[in-house]
Design a protein around this motif. Structure first.
Motif, PDB file in Angstrom:
ATOM      1  N   ASP A   1       5.721 -10.923   7.430  1.00 54.01           N
ATOM      2  CA  ASP A   1       6.385 -10.203   6.085  1.00 54.01           C
ATOM      3  C   ASP A   1       4.973 -10.109   4.953  1.00 54.01           C
ATOM      4  O   ASP A   1       5.189 -10.274   3.884  1.00 54.01           O
ATOM      5  CB  ASP A   1       7.324 -11.164   5.551  1.00 54.01           C
ATOM      6  CG  ASP A   1       8.716 -10.985   6.262  1.00 54.01           C
ATOM      7  OD1 ASP A   1       8.862  -9.967   6.698  1.00 54.01           O
ATOM      8  OD2 ASP A   1       9.020 -12.084   6.506  1.00 54.01           O
ATOM      9  N   GLU A   2       4.044  -9.698   5.378  1.00 62.09           N
ATOM     10  CA  GLU A   2       2.802  -9.575   4.593  1.00 62.09           C
ATOM     11  C   GLU A   2       2.063  -8.289   5.078  1.00 62.09           C
ATOM     12  O   GLU A   2       1.848  -8.284   6.248  1.00 62.09           O
ATOM     13  CB  GLU A   2       1.668 -10.613   4.561  1.00 62.09           C
ATOM     14  CG  GLU A   2       2.154 -12.036   3.922  1.00 62.09           C
ATOM     15  CD  GLU A   2       2.115 -12.079   2.636  1.00 62.09           C
ATOM     16  OE1 GLU A   2       1.994 -11.172   1.888  1.00 62.09           O
ATOM     17  OE2 GLU A   2       2.256 -13.211   2.097  1.00 62.09           O
ATOM     18  N   THR A   3       2.035  -7.256   4.306  1.00 62.68           N
ATOM     19  CA  THR A   3       1.377  -6.089   4.711  1.00 62.68           C
ATOM     20  C   THR A   3      -0.052  -6.500   4.745  1.00 62.68           C
ATOM     21  O   THR A   3      -0.884  -6.576   3.941  1.00 62.68           O
ATOM     22  CB  THR A   3       1.319  -4.872   3.621  1.00 62.68           C
ATOM     23  OG1 THR A   3       2.939  -4.747   3.413  1.00 62.68           O
ATOM     24  CG2 THR A   3       0.664  -3.624   4.200  1.00 62.68           C
ATOM     25  N   LEU A   4      -0.769  -6.405   6.272  1.00 60.78           N
ATOM     26  CA  LEU A   4      -2.078  -7.161   6.285  1.00 60.78           C
ATOM     27  C   LEU A   4      -3.084  -6.155   6.158  1.00 60.78           C
ATOM     28  O   LEU A   4      -3.004  -4.787   6.518  1.00 60.78           O
ATOM     29  CB  LEU A   4      -2.105  -7.381   7.559  1.00 60.78           C
ATOM     30  CG  LEU A   4      -1.280  -8.624   8.227  1.00 60.78           C
ATOM     31  CD1 LEU A   4      -1.260  -9.139   9.645  1.00 60.78           C
ATOM     32  CD2 LEU A   4      -1.324  -9.841   7.285  1.00 60.78           C
ATOM     33  N   SER A   5      -4.127  -6.549   5.302  1.00 65.54           N
ATOM     34  CA  SER A   5      -5.280  -5.533   5.075  1.00 65.54           C
ATOM     35  C   SER A   5      -6.399  -5.910   6.002  1.00 65.54           C
ATOM     36  O   SER A   5      -6.390  -6.783   6.811  1.00 65.54           O
ATOM     37  CB  SER A   5      -5.829  -5.889   3.634  1.00 65.54           C
ATOM     38  OG  SER A   5      -6.275  -7.152   3.612  1.00 65.54           O
ATOM     39  N   PRO A   6      -7.400  -5.116   6.288  1.00 71.28           N
ATOM     40  CA  PRO A   6      -8.579  -5.279   7.014  1.00 71.28           C
ATOM     41  C   PRO A   6      -9.042  -6.946   6.871  1.00 71.28           C
ATOM     42  O   PRO A   6      -9.544  -7.479   7.769  1.00 71.28           O
ATOM     43  CB  PRO A   6      -9.465  -4.415   6.813  1.00 71.28           C
ATOM     44  CG  PRO A   6      -8.717  -2.998   6.483  1.00 71.28           C
ATOM     45  CD  PRO A   6      -7.525  -3.769   5.515  1.00 71.28           C
ATOM     46  N   MET A   7      -9.072  -7.251   5.539  1.00 64.37           N
ATOM     47  CA  MET A   7      -9.650  -8.501   5.256  1.00 64.37           C
ATOM     48  C   MET A   7      -8.865  -9.634   5.939  1.00 64.37           C
ATOM     49  O   MET A   7      -9.078 -10.555   6.362  1.00 64.37           O
ATOM     50  CB  MET A   7      -9.604  -8.843   3.860  1.00 64.37           C
ATOM     51  CG  MET A   7     -10.741  -8.072   3.025  1.00 64.37           C
ATOM     52  SD  MET A   7     -10.794  -8.226   1.401  1.00 64.37           S
ATOM     53  CE  MET A   7      -9.292  -7.841   0.696  1.00 64.37           C
ATOM     54  N   ASP A   8      -7.458  -9.396   6.014  1.00 65.63           N
ATOM     55  CA  ASP A   8      -6.521 -10.264   6.594  1.00 65.63           C
ATOM     56  C   ASP A   8      -6.797 -10.439   8.080  1.00 65.63           C
ATOM     57  O   ASP A   8      -6.631 -11.542   8.486  1.00 65.63           O
ATOM     58  CB  ASP A   8      -5.119  -9.935   6.364  1.00 65.63           C
ATOM     59  CG  ASP A   8      -4.589  -9.732   4.846  1.00 65.63           C
ATOM     60  OD1 ASP A   8      -5.061 -10.635   4.024  1.00 65.63           O
ATOM     61  OD2 ASP A   8      -3.669  -9.120   4.495  1.00 65.63           O
TER      62      ASP A   8
END
Length: 857
Positions: free
Chosen positions: A619-626
């Motif tokens: 439930d987190e929209t993941l970014s490249p940093m994630d």
């Protein structure tokens, strides 16, 4: 013009048409009044009574009241006069009107000709026309959610917009108020964007273009109101006075300007910075520009069309505050998506003013994924350019983490703005000036920390903590200052150049002083018991990075500040302990992974050693940093990954390929609530072909159909290790299920296919397959599924909860007879009631109440 029935009496018509007459005559009441006096319908005393009313609409109402008292004959003459009276707003504007209009354009041009957004040396003039870079504007409500920290979600949002480019309409500033085919005119526009993305620059672009008489802005006047200024008003005022505060040159023609509101644009900039933004969706209105009221009532009336109903209004805000905007009156939602790759290159060219140098610097950035990601946000782009400009002096290595970037930014600006002092300090540490430099950094850090804990981003000159900065040489370097004007006085308003800079300085202060950690970050016996709203996520990452051995050493060498040794070890141990506990509990772990990543200490991974390695980032929209943080941790661990939960994270084929080397190590892989196309399914299939570990796979609500399921079934046959396949809420038919029939009951002991396209009569061959569940009839299955859903709901924000409820509160609950199902939906209903009780966002509250009513039918 409103017409009357010839058979009606004029008095009756006056009463019937009263509301429409107020709208019609608002812009011409003064001239109409003079005609009525000359016709001797009104006396001079009548005229005085009318002119005493506050505003044109009130004057029209007074005229109508007087006519009712005068009777039928006077009213008949009024309608005759009105039918022959031309609307002065339809005539060519007067020469005075044109002169004031040109004067206003000249003023706006002068005010906006220099860049207001980026830090520059004192006295340095950066021309807007030479340094403005186009921003990507996307038409349509993107539903941005402040799940952790709005800046952290931006990278993935930006990528999603690029992927959806054929579906998302990109527009230009000139199209903000253009009518869309078949829809009502666009009058109220909400422009959203994260901190530093360019909202204020867009406003400056509009003001600059209007001041330059660009024809695409089809308004007579553009009025700009800034919420930083409006924060200073604590007593009743009027819209007229609000406009005149910074536009005294409009005083002679302001009544005509406001009466001609269909040719007026009002820009309200920085809604999220307004102290009272939670109160603007009220039901107390004003209708006249001269009517005095609180600022919130005036702005609420303006947005909802009660005041100047024909005026165009543009409101800018960060996503954190948009739930308090009365969205029912908004005609267009626009998202600022920052820079594209090409526009980021253009920014570099304008910043370095040399093509060869700009290309060289951008090539350095392109080779560093972390820095490249940040350049899509204009404020970050400026930070990265500042670092590169001073890189030869610093001799610093390429940054690997967020903290690295901000640490180098700090030192770069110290060199740039205090070069003489800094060089003297570095050459002779005993000279004493390095101590003063360190004290100035700490003063800024103290302000940043105290106000971050109070959730404040604006600081006023009259505040005690700001007054303590007097004489601090770094104020103009790291703080933006504006002047808010009050009648008879002025007030200085400060803010850090970017929200993340405040969080960095706050972390720096906490690291080098005896300031205790915020309560939200204090060690817990079980960190999973502490639910964070994400406000301090980025602060905790910066703190972890500053307290790492590598950055604490860098800080000591370059700035002369030393982190407390006990804090360095204490926080390092906290990161390890929290990570181990969260791995074992399967609780949300993403921010702890980022804190671990910021430390850049591979040896710490061996100290985590959880009994069961579970990574839940659902439930987190993941970014490249994630993804970088996830990969960094898991690449340092060994052996099997018991569970990797990527539910509702926005994964796709590309992101799955980025972590594909980790997937075969998973025993349980949850990928539901994502839109998985065939490209993503192929990555999953390739993983199943080589993995000896994957026994559980979750693909619920992932939009797969028979073709995708067939590709998966072929892959399952290779290793025959998969035992459970959850694919509820998809588009699978019995034909697709039939492709799995030879895989049951071994290896597939359990296939959950409820809420799919299973409308045709069930094939006889599938009726006997106990492993295939097309309805929830098994108590144990309900227990497992219901527990998983409730866990997601409990830790989700209200906005994400609504998304989950859309999936699980479908029409099938009407025919649920199983007692376990009833128990589950009762528990879910109780959870929704608790959320409604503490929900402060009207729109979300209405949605939650809708689902509560569905469950209670």
């Amino acid at each position: 013009m409103v017409e009357i029935d010839a058979c009606s009496s004029c008095l009756t018509a006056l009463r019937v048409l009263r509301v429409s007459l107020v709208d019609e005559l608002e812009g011409q009441i003064d001239s109409l009044l003079e005609v009525l006096v000359s016709q001797e319908v009104f006396t001079r005393d009548d005229r005085e009574d009318v002119l005493c009313q506050p505003g044109p609409r009130a004057r029209v109402r007074k005229v109508l009241d007087i006519l009712e008292c005068k009777g039928e004959e006077a009213t008949k003459i009024f309608f005759t006069v009105r039918s022959h009276h031309q609307n002065p707003t339809s005539q060519c504007p007067s020469s005075d009107y044109n002169k004031v209009q040109q004067k206003h354009k000249d003023v706006l041009r002068r005010r906006s000709e220099s860049m207001l957004f980026y830090n520059s040396r004192h006295g340095e003039k950066v021309l807007f026309s030479e340094h403005y870079v186009n921003l990507v504007l996307v038409d349509g409500h993107q539903g941005l959610e402040n799940k952790r920290h709005e800046v952290l979600t931006f990278g993935q949002k930006r990528l999603l917009l690029q992927q959806k480019s054929p579906l998302q309409k990109k527009i230009t500033p000139s199209q903000l108020f253009s009518r869309r085919t078949g829809k009502r005119p666009v009058k109220k526009v909400l422009v959203m964007g994260v901190a530093g993305i360019g909202k204020t620059v867009l406003v400056q672009k509009i003001l600059f273009d209007f001041g330059g008489s660009n024809d695409y802005l089809s308004f007579d006047f553009v009025l700009h109101l800034n919420f930083r200024d409006l924060n200073l008003i604590d007593k009743p005022t009027s819209l007229r006075e609000l406009v005149l505060r910074k536009n005294r040159h409009l005083v002679k023609e302001l009544d005509r300007i406001l009466a001609n509101d269909d040719k007026l644009l009002i820009i309200l900039d920085g809604f999220d910075e307004f102290r009272h933004y939670r109160s603007c969706n009220a039901d107390v209105f004003v209708t006249e520009p001269e009517e005095e009221a609180g600022v919130t009532e005036i702005l609420g009336s303006l947005l909802q069309g009660e005041l100047l109903p024909n005026a165009s209004v543009m409101l800018t805000s960060r996503p954190t505050a948009i739930s308090h905007v009365p969205v029912g009156c908004i005609d267009r939602f626009v998202l600022i998506a920052g820079f594209s790759f090409t526009e980021a290159q253009d920014f570099f060219l304008r910043y370095f003013e040399d093509t060869a140098l700009a290309d060289c610097m951008f090539s350095v950035v392109s080779a560093n994924e972390l820095m490249l990601t940040h350049t899509y946000i204009p404020a970050f782009c400026n930070i990265v350019c500042c670092i590169l400009k001073e890189s030869k002096i610093l001799g610093a290595e390429s940054p690997k983490t967020m903290t690295d970037i901000y640490m180098q930014y700090l030192v770069a600006l110290l060199h740039s703005h205090t070069q003489v002092r800094t060089e003297a300090c570095l050459k002779d540490p005993k000279a004493g000036s390095i101590q003063q430099l360190s004290e100035d950094v700490l003063k800024l850090g103290r302000l940043a920390f105290q106000r971050l804990m109070e959730h404040q981003t604006l600081f006023y000159g009259s505040d005690r903590d700001v007054a303590a900065l007097e004489g601090c040489s770094l104020v103009s370097t790291f703080l933006d200052k504006t002047i808010a004007q009050e009648p008879g006085c002025t007030e200085e308003v400060f803010s850090f150049a970017h929200l993340t800079i405040q969080e960095f300085f706050a972390a720096l202060y906490c690291a080098v002083t005896d300031q205790p950690l915020p309560d939200a970050l204090q060690s817990k016996a079980n960190p999973a018991e502490h639910t964070s709203n994400g406000d301090l996520d980025l602060f905790s990452r910066f703190l972890s990075g500053v307290l790492s051995e590598r950055n604490s050493s860098f800080l000591s060498r370059k700035v002369g500040l030393c982190c407390l040794k006990e804090k360095v070890e204490l926080y390092r141990q906290k990161v390890i302990t929290d990570l181990k506990m969260l791995c074992e509990n399967g609780t949300h772990i993403l921010n702890s992974l980022h804190c671990f990543f910021e430390q850049q200490d591979p040896s710490s991974a061996s100290k985590v050693e959880p009994n069961m390695l579970r990574v839940n980032v659902s439930d987190e929209t993941l970014s490249p940093m994630d993804y970088n943080a996830i990969k960094y941790f898991l690449n340092l661990t060994k052996g099997r990954i018991f569970e990797l939960d990527l539910t509702g994270t926005g994964v796709n084929g590309d992101s799955l390929r980025g972590i594909q080397s980790l997937l075969p190590r998973c025993e349980r892989l949850w990928l539901g609530d994502n839109n998985l196309d065939m490209d993503a399914i192929q990555v999953i299939a390739d993983t199943l072909r080589v993995s000896d570990n994957i026994t559980h796979l979750g693909l619920g609500w992932s939009n797969i159909a028979d073709e995708e399921l067939e590709a998966l079934s072929n892959a399952i046959r290779v290793k025959r290790r998969l035992q459970e396949l959850w694919m509820e809420g998809n588009r699978v038919s019995y034909k697709g299920l039939f492709s799995l029939s030879d895989l049951t009951p071994f290896p597939l002991k359990n296939i959950v296919a409820i809420w799919n396209d299973l409308y045709d009569p069930e094939p006889e061959s599938l009726c006997s397959q106990e492993s295939i569940a097309v309805n929830f009839t098994d108590d144990e299955m309900w227990d497992e599924w219901g527990k998983w859903v409730l866990q997601r709901c409990e830790v989700s924000s209200n906005e994400k909860l609504v998304t989950v409820l859309r999936n699980v509160c479908n029409t099938s609950i009407d025919c649920v007879e199983d007692q376990r199902a009833k128990t589950f939906y009762n528990q879910l209903s109780q959870l929704i009631k608790k959320r409604i009780e503490c929900c402060t966002e009207d729109d979300l509250c209405k949605k939650l109440k809708k689902f509560e009513s569905i469950l209670n039918i």
